[in-house]
Motif scaffolding. Structure first.
Motif, PDB file in Angstrom:
ATOM      1  N   GLN A   1     103.913 112.857   2.422  1.00  5.60           N
ATOM      2  CA  GLN A   1     103.095 111.769   2.944  1.00  5.60           C
ATOM      3  C   GLN A   1     103.859 110.948   3.980  1.00  5.60           C
ATOM      4  O   GLN A   1     103.311 110.573   5.020  1.00  5.60           O
ATOM      5  N   ARG A   2     105.130 110.692   3.725  1.00  2.00           N
ATOM      6  CA  ARG A   2     105.935 109.910   4.681  1.00  2.00           C
ATOM      7  C   ARG A   2     106.229 110.686   5.962  1.00  2.00           C
ATOM      8  O   ARG A   2     106.316 110.101   7.037  1.00  2.00           O
ATOM      9  N   LYS A   3     106.385 112.006   5.857  1.00  2.00           N
ATOM     10  CA  LYS A   3     106.579 112.812   7.064  1.00  2.00           C
ATOM     11  C   LYS A   3     105.343 112.730   7.948  1.00  2.00           C
ATOM     12  O   LYS A   3     105.445 112.573   9.172  1.00  2.00           O
ATOM     13  N   ALA A   4     104.173 112.846   7.340  1.00  2.00           N
ATOM     14  CA  ALA A   4     102.932 112.739   8.110  1.00  2.00           C
ATOM     15  C   ALA A   4     102.805 111.348   8.730  1.00  2.00           C
ATOM     16  O   ALA A   4     102.485 111.209   9.914  1.00  2.00           O
TER      17      ALA A   4
ATOM     18  N   THR B   1     105.190 109.218   9.441  1.00  2.00           N
ATOM     19  CA  THR B   1     106.200 109.080  10.491  1.00  2.00           C
ATOM     20  C   THR B   1     105.697 109.709  11.783  1.00  2.00           C
ATOM     21  O   THR B   1     105.803 109.118  12.866  1.00  2.00           O
ATOM     22  N   SER B   2     105.137 110.906  11.692  1.00  2.00           N
ATOM     23  CA  SER B   2     104.661 111.615  12.874  1.00  2.00           C
ATOM     24  C   SER B   2     103.508 110.903  13.564  1.00  2.00           C
ATOM     25  O   SER B   2     103.448 110.867  14.791  1.00  2.00           O
ATOM     26  N   ILE B   3     102.592 110.343  12.785  1.00  2.00           N
ATOM     27  CA  ILE B   3     101.462 109.660  13.414  1.00  2.00           C
ATOM     28  C   ILE B   3     101.891 108.330  14.015  1.00  2.00           C
ATOM     29  O   ILE B   3     101.445 107.951  15.095  1.00  2.00           O
ATOM     30  N   LEU B   4     102.770 107.618  13.350  1.00  2.00           N
ATOM     31  CA  LEU B   4     103.184 106.309  13.870  1.00  2.00           C
ATOM     32  C   LEU B   4     103.912 106.409  15.200  1.00  2.00           C
ATOM     33  O   LEU B   4     103.805 105.510  16.042  1.00  2.00           O
ATOM     34  N   PHE B   5     104.648 107.494  15.396  1.00  2.00           N
ATOM     35  CA  PHE B   5     105.455 107.635  16.609  1.00  2.00           C
ATOM     36  C   PHE B   5     105.003 108.787  17.507  1.00  2.00           C
ATOM     37  O   PHE B   5     105.643 109.056  18.525  1.00  2.00           O
ATOM     38  N   HIS B   6     103.906 109.454  17.125  1.00  2.00           N
ATOM     39  CA  HIS B   6     103.342 110.556  17.915  1.00  2.00           C
ATOM     40  C   HIS B   6     104.400 111.590  18.295  1.00  2.00           C
ATOM     41  O   HIS B   6     104.454 112.067  19.434  1.00  2.00           O
TER      42      HIS B   6
ATOM     43  N   SER C   1     113.076 111.160   8.550  1.00  2.00           N
ATOM     44  CA  SER C   1     113.606 111.568   9.850  1.00  2.00           C
ATOM     45  C   SER C   1     114.192 112.976   9.827  1.00  2.00           C
ATOM     46  O   SER C   1     115.189 113.259  10.467  1.00  2.00           O
ATOM     47  N   PHE C   2     113.551 113.860   9.075  1.00  2.00           N
ATOM     48  CA  PHE C   2     113.907 115.279   9.118  1.00  2.00           C
ATOM     49  C   PHE C   2     112.624 116.098   9.154  1.00  2.00           C
ATOM     50  O   PHE C   2     111.529 115.570   9.032  1.00  2.00           O
ATOM     51  N   GLY C   3     112.747 117.382   9.369  1.00  2.00           N
ATOM     52  CA  GLY C   3     111.618 118.243   9.678  1.00  2.00           C
ATOM     53  C   GLY C   3     110.551 118.356   8.613  1.00  2.00           C
ATOM     54  O   GLY C   3     110.819 118.266   7.415  1.00  2.00           O
ATOM     55  N   GLY C   4     109.316 118.572   9.092  1.00  2.00           N
ATOM     56  CA  GLY C   4     108.176 118.800   8.214  1.00  2.00           C
ATOM     57  C   GLY C   4     106.968 117.961   8.566  1.00  2.00           C
ATOM     58  O   GLY C   4     105.883 118.195   8.052  1.00  2.00           O
ATOM     59  N   GLY C   5     107.124 117.002   9.465  1.00  2.00           N
ATOM     60  CA  GLY C   5     106.006 116.188   9.915  1.00  2.00           C
ATOM     61  C   GLY C   5     105.683 116.499  11.361  1.00  2.00           C
ATOM     62  O   GLY C   5     106.584 116.514  12.202  1.00  2.00           O
ATOM     63  N   LEU C   6     104.403 116.765  11.646  1.00  2.00           N
ATOM     64  CA  LEU C   6     103.976 117.074  13.010  1.00  2.00           C
ATOM     65  C   LEU C   6     102.678 116.339  13.335  1.00  2.00           C
ATOM     66  O   LEU C   6     101.763 116.309  12.509  1.00  2.00           O
TER      67      LEU C   6
ATOM     68  N   VAL D   1      96.233 112.305  19.978  1.00  2.00           N
ATOM     69  CA  VAL D   1      96.740 112.449  18.613  1.00  2.00           C
ATOM     70  C   VAL D   1      95.689 111.890  17.661  1.00  2.00           C
ATOM     71  O   VAL D   1      95.311 110.725  17.754  1.00  2.00           O
ATOM     72  N   ILE D   2      95.207 112.748  16.760  1.00  2.00           N
ATOM     73  CA  ILE D   2      94.101 112.396  15.865  1.00  2.00           C
ATOM     74  C   ILE D   2      94.504 112.383  14.396  1.00  2.00           C
ATOM     75  O   ILE D   2      93.690 112.091  13.525  1.00  2.00           O
ATOM     76  N   GLY D   3      95.752 112.707  14.126  1.00  2.00           N
ATOM     77  CA  GLY D   3      96.240 112.749  12.753  1.00  2.00           C
ATOM     78  C   GLY D   3      97.616 113.362  12.727  1.00  2.00           C
ATOM     79  O   GLY D   3      98.248 113.562  13.777  1.00  2.00           O
ATOM     80  N   ALA D   4      98.087 113.656  11.533  1.00  2.00           N
ATOM     81  CA  ALA D   4      99.391 114.295  11.387  1.00  2.00           C
ATOM     82  C   ALA D   4      99.435 115.043  10.064  1.00  2.00           C
ATOM     83  O   ALA D   4      98.714 114.723   9.122  1.00  2.00           O
TER      84      ALA D   4
END
Length: 133
Positions: free
Chosen positions: A56-59, A61-66, A94-99, A108-111
């Motif tokens: 959930q945090r990876k997703a 993180t990705s949406i907040l900073f695109h 701050s490591f891989g798995g969020g896009l 950007v419509i989600g993550a």
């Protein structure tokens, strides 16, 4: 603000589950909307419980900073321009798995956030989710 639909979120999550099963790695997959709110979530049988929050945090993180969560990690290293940012926003990953997920126009419509394997495996499954878009 354009958001990813629930139907699309469910479809790309299913693709991620199939990819995780193919590499025999139980994973947690979270999809957030354009505002960073959880839209869809799946936890595979035997996926690590600690990875629920990480997905959930990876997703988020990705949406907040695109950007991919791993890219934020590169920028937030001790010698990086935004060192310490992972402590903001109630904790970022701050490591891989969020896009980030973009529509056909590039908005950007989600993550997606994936956790349960190695960072490389998480990124691989997250990429499969995007491919299913």
């Amino acid at each position: 603000m354009t958001n990813i639909s629930l139907d699309t979120a469910a479809r790309i999550t299913a693709a991620g589950i199939k990819a995780a099963a193919a590499i025999e790695t139980p994973m947690n997959i979270a999809i957030v909307d354009a505002a960073g709110h959880l839209l869809h979530f799946a936890r595979m049988q035997d996926a690590l419980l600690g990875s629920i929050d990480l997905a959930q945090r990876k997703a988020k993180t990705s949406i907040l900073f695109h950007m991919p969560s791993a890219l934020l990690g590169t920028l937030s290293r001790p010698d990086g321009p935004i060192y310490g940012i992972e402590l903001s926003n109630d904790g970022l990953v701050s490591f891989g798995g969020g896009l980030p997920i973009a529509d056909a126009e590039g908005r950007v419509i989600g993550a997606v956030g994936v956790s349960g394997g190695t960072a490389d495996q998480d990124v691989e499954v997250a990429q499969v989710c995007l491919t299913a878009l």
